[in-house]
Motif scaffolding. Structure first.
Motif, mmCIF file in Angstrom:
data_model
loop_
_atom_site.group_PDB
_atom_site.id
_atom_site.type_symbol
_atom_site.label_atom_id
_atom_site.label_comp_id
_atom_site.label_asym_id
_atom_site.label_seq_id
_atom_site.Cartn_x
_atom_site.Cartn_y
_atom_site.Cartn_z
ATOM 1 N N SER A 144 52.028 24.410 25.970
ATOM 2 C CA SER A 144 52.337 25.765 25.497
ATOM 3 C C SER A 144 52.881 26.649 26.609
ATOM 4 C CB SER A 144 51.089 26.403 24.903
ATOM 5 O OG SER A 144 50.621 25.618 23.839
ATOM 6 N N GLU A 450 52.798 33.173 20.286
ATOM 7 C CA GLU A 450 51.910 32.064 19.937
ATOM 8 C C GLU A 450 51.646 31.173 21.142
ATOM 9 O OE1 GLU A 450 53.584 29.702 16.743
ATOM 10 O OE2 GLU A 450 52.412 27.971 17.413
ATOM 11 N N ARG A 454 48.175 30.799 23.276
ATOM 12 C CA ARG A 454 47.558 29.477 23.252
ATOM 13 C C ARG A 454 47.387 28.948 24.675
ATOM 14 N NH1 ARG A 454 49.939 26.973 18.920
ATOM 15 N NH2 ARG A 454 51.748 26.486 20.174
ATOM 16 N N LEU A 457 44.409 30.573 25.995
ATOM 17 C CA LEU A 457 43.208 30.058 25.338
ATOM 18 C C LEU A 457 42.781 28.763 26.017
ATOM 19 C CD1 LEU A 457 41.585 31.000 22.876
ATOM 20 C CD2 LEU A 457 42.964 29.501 21.459
ATOM 21 N N ILE A 458 43.780 27.914 26.323
ATOM 22 C CA ILE A 458 43.491 26.619 26.931
ATOM 23 C C ILE A 458 43.050 26.789 28.385
ATOM 24 C CG2 ILE A 458 44.614 24.484 27.717
ATOM 25 C CD1 ILE A 458 46.167 24.639 24.996
ATOM 26 N N THR B 151 38.540 20.453 23.844
ATOM 27 C CA THR B 151 39.358 21.281 22.952
ATOM 28 C C THR B 151 39.932 20.431 21.828
ATOM 29 O OG1 THR B 151 41.247 20.870 24.389
ATOM 30 C CG2 THR B 151 40.072 22.942 24.720
ATOM 31 N N GLN B 177 36.025 23.504 21.401
ATOM 32 C CA GLN B 177 36.864 24.710 21.405
ATOM 33 C C GLN B 177 38.089 24.539 20.524
ATOM 34 O OE1 GLN B 177 36.771 27.625 23.723
ATOM 35 N NE2 GLN B 177 38.573 28.312 22.579
ATOM 36 N N HIS B 178 38.287 25.476 19.597
ATOM 37 C CA HIS B 178 39.407 25.402 18.655
ATOM 38 C C HIS B 178 40.696 25.980 19.256
ATOM 39 C CE1 HIS B 178 41.409 27.062 14.768
ATOM 40 N NE2 HIS B 178 41.836 25.838 15.001
ATOM 41 N N ILE B 179 41.805 25.230 19.170
ATOM 42 C CA ILE B 179 43.119 25.722 19.598
ATOM 43 C C ILE B 179 44.066 25.605 18.396
ATOM 44 C CG2 ILE B 179 44.998 25.505 21.293
ATOM 45 C CD1 ILE B 179 42.428 25.885 22.750
ATOM 46 N N PRO B 180 44.393 26.734 17.742
ATOM 47 C CA PRO B 180 45.233 26.643 16.546
ATOM 48 C C PRO B 180 46.722 26.474 16.849
ATOM 49 C CG PRO B 180 44.524 28.912 16.876
ATOM 50 C CD PRO B 180 43.910 28.100 17.981
ATOM 51 N N TYR B 181 47.403 25.685 16.049
ATOM 52 C CA TYR B 181 48.857 25.507 16.133
ATOM 53 C C TYR B 181 49.460 25.903 14.795
ATOM 54 C CZ TYR B 181 48.388 23.160 20.568
ATOM 55 O OH TYR B 181 48.124 22.890 21.881
ATOM 56 N N GLU B 195 47.668 18.305 25.769
ATOM 57 C CA GLU B 195 47.354 19.728 25.881
ATOM 58 C C GLU B 195 45.951 20.008 25.349
ATOM 59 O OE1 GLU B 195 50.114 22.495 24.029
ATOM 60 O OE2 GLU B 195 49.446 23.972 25.481
#
Lengths: 500, 320
Positions: A144, A450, A454, A457-458, B151, B177-181, B195
């Motif tokens: 990302s 987005e 993200r 977040l990571i 994740t 851990q949630h990673i939304p796409y 990732e």
């Protein structure tokens, strides 16, 4: 698979009867809308986009792409004949093309631009074939943070390389960003500006935006436009025979134009054809031993930019098909078409759907051959197209807009949305807003947000992720360099003014 | 006047009865909450074509995409319960939306009645090839050793591949851990590129990455082992109880549709799904034909609605 194997897959796909027909329709429509000032290829593609939902994905894309590069051929005809660019990217052709017509050399100008278009396209298509597979493989490991930085470079490029007012350009991008925000936020699930209407949960459809800002607006502004340049030159086959001298003089400009065009086309956000054409023109003028000829019918002044805008039209497919990042508004629509067919644009497209990618690449070659064949004997017909009365053209287009929008999701809400947004768009464009950067902002904005969120977040909120990942770091450095280059460039006085 | 009214009522009642007897005597519309392309659309078109062939009436598949399925579902819920408007539902519109949204414009439970399930696409848990675990047991151990480190990617908030891992986390007492796409494809690519560490995805969409070795299959979320990958253990076998979910599609009708029509459709659909050609079309898209009785479908909906309500509440998920 080797390149040859891939090309065989492409040939098999591109040469099916169905795909050939779609290719022919595409390039013909492209020629027509390219020739006609008032409706551009963006309008035509927005109009025909819903139609492709009912065709197989490859055939649909072959047609849409055909419109795009077909219009690049057609666009220069109006520039040369009546000094009015058929498409934005052929505006620069007016500078030397129309003077050539006044000198009685319209035929020569038309054939030289056709040859330049063909050579420029072919060079860029070869680049597409060679470059895409390794790029897509590399892109499979992009994260990302990398996508964010790449698109940031795209937006910076769009903002800094824009012609005309930088402020209006930036404002147009910003309005696009706002329109793009509507809908469900990917990162949090929050609904933004949906006003509780389920029709807006997924955001405003790209078809709606494109129809409003390119369809409705083009029709409304074209009605008010005065056509003051009479069409009086006749074009015969004999007048189109280029002399040996003409060919010799345009050989290197065509090659240089192709190189400039291919490079600019790959850059996401550089605005595709028109940027490339202007850059190629500037390069030729700089290199020429007789710069005073430019503007008075210099043959290099039409051959280089024409090769460049066609090359850019083809190489723009490289980032679109390998990374899923659109370089300009048209590519954004092409991505929209892919999404509707259930194909998520990205590095996996080449591996998942080889027949789509290679079929498309080979169809580009086929389409350019068709255009070459179509153009030489039929040039007289294209020129006569300039005489169609708008009384028939514009109501028909308006009807197509309404039918096209409705057919995307069978929701009448979208038709009203286009009508409302179209009115707003018309007022905005009347005040100088640029629809193309707006569409780019609309597409890239939500993607940038987005990926940015993200990535954080990571990394659990650590901003270093953008410089720690080498790919991301390279793109950020390029963005900074671009800004510095533009700022420095605007400070030092232009070389042209020094010479005179 | 009275006589006229009585005659009118009689005529309506009679035409109602007649409609039932000679159903279908005009075109049937299947409303689809998604755009063309994808399994829900394919299931609708395949079953629509089969119904049209067997019932001798045209079947129109109408895609009304968008709004988390609200648009198509609301239109179907408000349609006349005469069997001429049907709705192709799936986990989201029928079992997740009621708990995910504070307010939906249709009532998934009261506004619809079941016809038959149509297809079933198994879901699997996959990990990136460089992850420090290669089996489901190793994954569980790693997740418990460092809570919050691992994740997972999903196709978006409230999608099945968001709720399935949350379910696994709830039953298995894990912290992931949630990673939304945006969509299933980018979610699958994210686990292949490393990732994210893991993802619950459909077997069919991940097959290219499984074949290339970029991802490793750890377990399936179905209750039993799945056909395309019989060596893969279920999560229940791996010691996480109760997990039983997949991506299914099911045909619904507006509540109040006569039972005779529903039963006839149910048995016709079972016949269509048994056709080898139909099975082939669906299997190629990664979806197995999934005929069921209406009672079984009802029971499944009840079970999943309760289950997803618990998961959404426990994980604190909302889409507002």
């Amino acid at each position: 698979m080797t390149v040859v194997d891939n090309l065989m897959v492409g040939l098999e796909t591109a040469l099916t009867f169905q795909n050939l027909i779609y290719c022919l329709i595409g390039v013909t429509v492209g020629m027509v809308v390219g020739v006609l000032p008032g409706i551009g290829h963006l309008t035509a593609i927005s109009l025909l986009l819903p139609l492709t939902f009912y065709a197989p994905v490859t055939a649909g894309l072959v047609m849409l792409a055909g419109i795009y590069y077909g219009a690049q051929y057609g666009g220069s005809i109006a520039s040369i004949m009546i000094n009015m660019p058929g498409t934005a990217s052929s505006a620069v052709i007016c500078l030397d093309g129309y003077p050539m017509t006044r000198q009685g050399k319209a035929g020569t100008a038309l054939i030289i631009t056709t040859i330049a278009s063909f050579v420029g396209s072919c060079i860029a298509i070869l680049l597409l074939i060679m470059l895409s597979p390794p790029l897509a493989r590399a892109a499979l490991s992009f994260h990302s943070a990398d996508y964010f930085s790449m698109m940031a470079l795209g937006l910076v490029a769009a903002g800094t390389l824009i012609q005309g007012s930088k402020f209006i350009g930036a404002a147009s991008v910003a309005v696009g960003l706002l329109l793009g925000i509507v809908g469900t936020d990917v990162s949090s699930g929050t609904m933004r500006f949906t006003f509780g209407a389920p029709q807006l949960f997924d955001g405003i459809s790209i078809v709606v935006i494109a129809m409003a800002f390119f369809g409705v607006t083009e029709v409304m502004t074209s009605i008010g436009r005065v056509r003051d340049h009479a069409l009086n030159a006749k074009v015969t086959l004999r007048s189109m025979m280029p002399s040996r001298k003409d060919l010799a003089e345009s050989r290197f400009p065509i090659l240089r134009g192709s190189a400039v065009g291919s490079a600019v086309g790959i850059l996401p956000g550089a605005g595709g054809g028109s940027m490339a054409a202007f850059m190629a023109y500037a390069v030729e003028k700089r290199l020429s031993r007789t710069p005073e000829k430019f503007g008075n019918g210099a043959i290099a002044g039409i051959s280089a930019p024409e090769a460049a805008n066609n090359a850019a039209a083809q190489s723009a497919f490289i980032p679109t098909l390998t990374l899923g990042i659109p370089g300009d508004a048209i590519m954004a629509l092409i991505l929209g078409a892919l999404l509707v067919h259930g194909i998520t644009p990205g590095p996996q497209v080449i591996a998942d759907s080889p027949e789509l990618f290679w079929g498309l690449a080979v169809s580009f070659l086929v389409g350019n051959f068709i255009l070459l064949i179509l153009n030489i004997p039929l040039m007289g017909v294209w020129v006569r197209l300039l005489r169609i009365p708008p009384t028939y053209l514009f109501p028909a287009i308006t009807l197509f807009i309404a039918v096209g929008v409705y057919s995307v999701a069978n929701i009448s809400f979208d038709v009203f949305l286009v009508a409302g947004l179209g009115l707003i768009a018309y007022i905005m464009v009347a005040f100088g807003f640029e629809p193309a950067p707006l569409l780019l902002g609309y597409v890239l904005g939500p993607l940038i947000e987005e990926n940015f969120r993200r990535a954080l977040l990571i990394s659990r909120g650590d901003f270093m992720i953008f410089v720690e990942r080498p790919i991301s770091a390279i793109f950020l450095v390029l963005s900074v360099l671009l800004v510095i280059w533009v700022v420095m460039g605007s400070r030092t006085p232009k070389t042209e003014t020094k010479e005179t | 006047m009275k006589r006229l009214l009585a005659a009118a009522i009689a005529a309506i009642v009679a035409s109602g009865a007649a409609a039932q007897d000679d159903y279908p005597n005009r075109a049937i519309t299947i409303l689809v909450p998604f755009a063309p392309g994808g399994v829900v659309d394919l299931a609708s078109r395949t079953i629509g074509e089969g119904l049209s062939r067997r019932l001798g009436q045209e079947v129109i598949v109408e895609n009304r995409a968008g709004g988390s399925g609200f648009i198509a579902a609301t239109a179907a819920a408000q349609a006349d319960p005469d069997g001429y408007t049907l709705f192709m539902g799936e986990a989201g519109t029928l079992t997740i939306n009621p708990s995910l949204f504070e307010d939906t414009p249709y009532d998934a439970e009261a506004d619809f009645t079941t016809v038959s399930t149509i297809t079933d696409t198994p879901l699997i848990l996959v990990a990136n090839k460089n992850a420090d675990f290669k089996t489901f047991e190793e994954f569980l151990a790693a997740a418990r050793a460092e809570p919050g480190r691992i994740t997972y990617s999903s196709a978006g908030i409230g999608t099945l591949n968001h709720l399935a891992p949350e379910w696994m986390a709830m039953e298995g007492d894990l912290d992931i851990q949630h990673i939304p796409y945006k969509g299933g494809r980018p979610a699958a690519t994210a686990v292949a590129s490393g990732e994210v560490d893991i993802s619950v995805v459909s077997y069919s969409s991940t097959k290219p990455f499984i074949d290339s070795g970029d991802v490793v299959v750890l377990a399936t979320t179905s209750a039993e082992r799945i056909d395309p990958s019989p060596d893969t253990p279920t999560m229940q076998e791996g010691g996480v109880p109760n997990i039983d979910t997949s991506q299914w599609t099911g045909l619904m009708a507006p509540a109040g549709t006569p039972d005779s029509i529903l039963d006839m459709l149910n048995s016709t659909i079972a016949e269509i799904l048994a056709e080898p050609e139909v099975a082939k079309t669906l299997t190629e898209a990664g979806a197995a034909p999934y005929p069921s009785s209406r009672a079984d479908f009802d029971a499944m909906l009840d079970r999943l609605r309760g289950q997803f309500a618990t998961i959404i509440e426990t994980a604190g998920i909302s889409a507002q």
